[in-house]
Design a protein around this motif. Structure first.
Motif, PDB file in Angstrom:
ATOM      1  N   UNK A   1       0.567  -1.451   0.102  1.00 56.62           N
ATOM      2  CA  UNK A   1      -0.452  -0.152   0.087  1.00 56.62           C
ATOM      3  C   UNK A   1       0.537   1.026   0.282  1.00 56.62           C
ATOM      4  N   UNK A   2       1.933   1.211   0.588  1.00 56.80           N
ATOM      5  CA  UNK A   2       2.758   2.218   1.016  1.00 56.80           C
ATOM      6  C   UNK A   2       3.340   2.645  -0.542  1.00 56.80           C
ATOM      7  N   UNK A   3       3.910   1.701  -1.038  1.00 54.10           N
ATOM      8  CA  UNK A   3       4.820   1.293  -2.849  1.00 54.10           C
ATOM      9  C   UNK A   3       3.521   2.068  -3.104  1.00 54.10           C
ATOM     10  N   UNK A   4       2.727   1.537  -3.094  1.00 57.03           N
ATOM     11  CA  UNK A   4       1.541   1.960  -4.305  1.00 57.03           C
ATOM     12  C   UNK A   4       1.429   3.081  -4.638  1.00 57.03           C
ATOM     13  N   UNK A   5       0.737   4.177  -2.991  1.00 59.58           N
ATOM     14  CA  UNK A   5       1.071   5.293  -2.704  1.00 59.58           C
ATOM     15  C   UNK A   5       1.646   6.284  -3.217  1.00 59.58           C
ATOM     16  N   UNK A   6       2.827   5.839  -3.153  1.00 58.22           N
ATOM     17  CA  UNK A   6       4.022   6.640  -3.837  1.00 58.22           C
ATOM     18  C   UNK A   6       3.987   6.662  -4.956  1.00 58.22           C
ATOM     19  N   UNK A   7       3.405   5.482  -5.522  1.00 56.99           N
ATOM     20  CA  UNK A   7       3.572   5.619  -7.402  1.00 56.99           C
ATOM     21  C   UNK A   7       2.763   6.549  -7.497  1.00 56.99           C
TER      22      UNK A   7
ATOM     23  N   UNK B   1      17.081  -7.941  -2.849  1.00 66.65           N
ATOM     24  CA  UNK B   1      17.824  -6.149  -3.022  1.00 66.65           C
ATOM     25  C   UNK B   1      17.346  -5.463  -3.383  1.00 66.65           C
ATOM     26  N   UNK B   2      17.619  -6.042  -4.314  1.00 68.83           N
ATOM     27  CA  UNK B   2      16.762  -5.001  -6.156  1.00 68.83           C
ATOM     28  C   UNK B   2      15.320  -4.329  -5.528  1.00 68.83           C
ATOM     29  N   UNK B   3      14.668  -5.407  -5.636  1.00 67.35           N
ATOM     30  CA  UNK B   3      13.582  -4.525  -4.826  1.00 67.35           C
ATOM     31  C   UNK B   3      13.139  -3.891  -3.803  1.00 67.35           C
ATOM     32  N   UNK B   4      14.709  -3.807  -2.344  1.00 63.27           N
ATOM     33  CA  UNK B   4      13.990  -3.140  -1.194  1.00 63.27           C
ATOM     34  C   UNK B   4      14.241  -1.787  -1.921  1.00 63.27           C
TER      35      UNK B   4
ATOM     36  N   UNK C   1      14.530  -0.432  -4.464  1.00 60.62           N
ATOM     37  CA  UNK C   1      12.835   0.690  -5.650  1.00 60.62           C
ATOM     38  C   UNK C   1      11.978   0.465  -4.901  1.00 60.62           C
ATOM     39  N   UNK C   2      12.267   0.445  -3.577  1.00 58.50           N
ATOM     40  CA  UNK C   2      10.712   0.907  -3.081  1.00 58.50           C
ATOM     41  C   UNK C   2      10.062  -0.110  -2.518  1.00 58.50           C
ATOM     42  N   UNK C   3      10.360  -1.392  -2.909  1.00 54.50           N
ATOM     43  CA  UNK C   3       9.633  -2.936  -2.119  1.00 54.50           C
ATOM     44  C   UNK C   3       8.899  -3.313  -2.647  1.00 54.50           C
ATOM     45  N   UNK C   4       8.499  -3.860  -4.498  1.00 54.04           N
ATOM     46  CA  UNK C   4       7.722  -3.996  -4.894  1.00 54.04           C
ATOM     47  C   UNK C   4       8.146  -5.555  -5.543  1.00 54.04           C
ATOM     48  N   UNK C   5       6.784  -5.551  -5.189  1.00 59.18           N
ATOM     49  CA  UNK C   5       6.591  -7.697  -6.049  1.00 59.18           C
ATOM     50  C   UNK C   5       6.975  -8.148  -7.107  1.00 59.18           C
TER      51      UNK C   5
ATOM     52  N   UNK D   1      10.251  -9.157 -11.704  1.00 61.04           N
ATOM     53  CA  UNK D   1      10.772  -9.294 -13.418  1.00 61.04           C
ATOM     54  C   UNK D   1      12.321  -9.756 -12.748  1.00 61.04           C
ATOM     55  N   UNK D   2      12.805  -8.898 -11.573  1.00 68.09           N
ATOM     56  CA  UNK D   2      14.024  -9.727 -11.719  1.00 68.09           C
ATOM     57  C   UNK D   2      14.632 -11.378 -11.615  1.00 68.09           C
ATOM     58  N   UNK D   3      13.556 -11.734 -10.751  1.00 72.52           N
ATOM     59  CA  UNK D   3      13.701 -13.130 -10.371  1.00 72.52           C
ATOM     60  C   UNK D   3      13.665 -14.148 -12.030  1.00 72.52           C
ATOM     61  N   UNK D   4      12.549 -13.068 -12.604  1.00 71.80           N
ATOM     62  CA  UNK D   4      12.305 -14.037 -14.036  1.00 71.80           C
ATOM     63  C   UNK D   4      13.443 -13.527 -14.686  1.00 71.80           C
TER      64      UNK D   4
END
Length: 84
Positions: free
Chosen positions: A5-11, A53-56, A58-62, A67-70
C-alpha cells in the motif's frame, strides 16, 4: 513482506495522487505476488537474496522482484561463453 500500500501510494503521488494509478499498482503487485508465492521455495537462494535487495532499493515492489527473478532465471538457463 513489502508495504504494498505504501509503495503504490508513492507511485500514485508521483502522478498527482491518482486513484486509478494506485489501483492499477495494487493489481500489478498482487499479480506478481501471486505468481511468485507458489514457486518461491524452488528459486535459488542467491537469486532470492539478490532480487530482494533490488526490489527493496526500488521501493519494495513485488513487480520489480518478479521481474528480477524472471531475468535471473532466464540468465541461469542460458549461460554465455566467451569465444576467441
Amino acid at each position: 513482506r513489502y508495504n504494498v500500500e505504501g509503495y503504490c501510494q508513492q507511485v500514485a503521488e508521483i502522478s498527482g495522487g491518482s486513484a486509478m494509478i494506485f489501483n492499477g499498482c495494487m493489481d500489478m503487485e498482487q499479480q506478481a505476488y501471486n505468481a511468485l508465492k507458489p514457486v518461491w521455495a524452488q528459486i535459488p537462494g542467491s537469486s532470492r537474496n539478490y532480487c530482494d535487495e533490488v526490489a527493496r532499493v526500488s521501493g519494495a515492489s513485488f513487480s520489480i522482484l518478479k521481474g528480477c527473478i524472471d531475468m535471473e532465471t532466464n540468465a541461469a538457463n542460458s549461460p554465455r561463453s566467451f569465444n576467441y
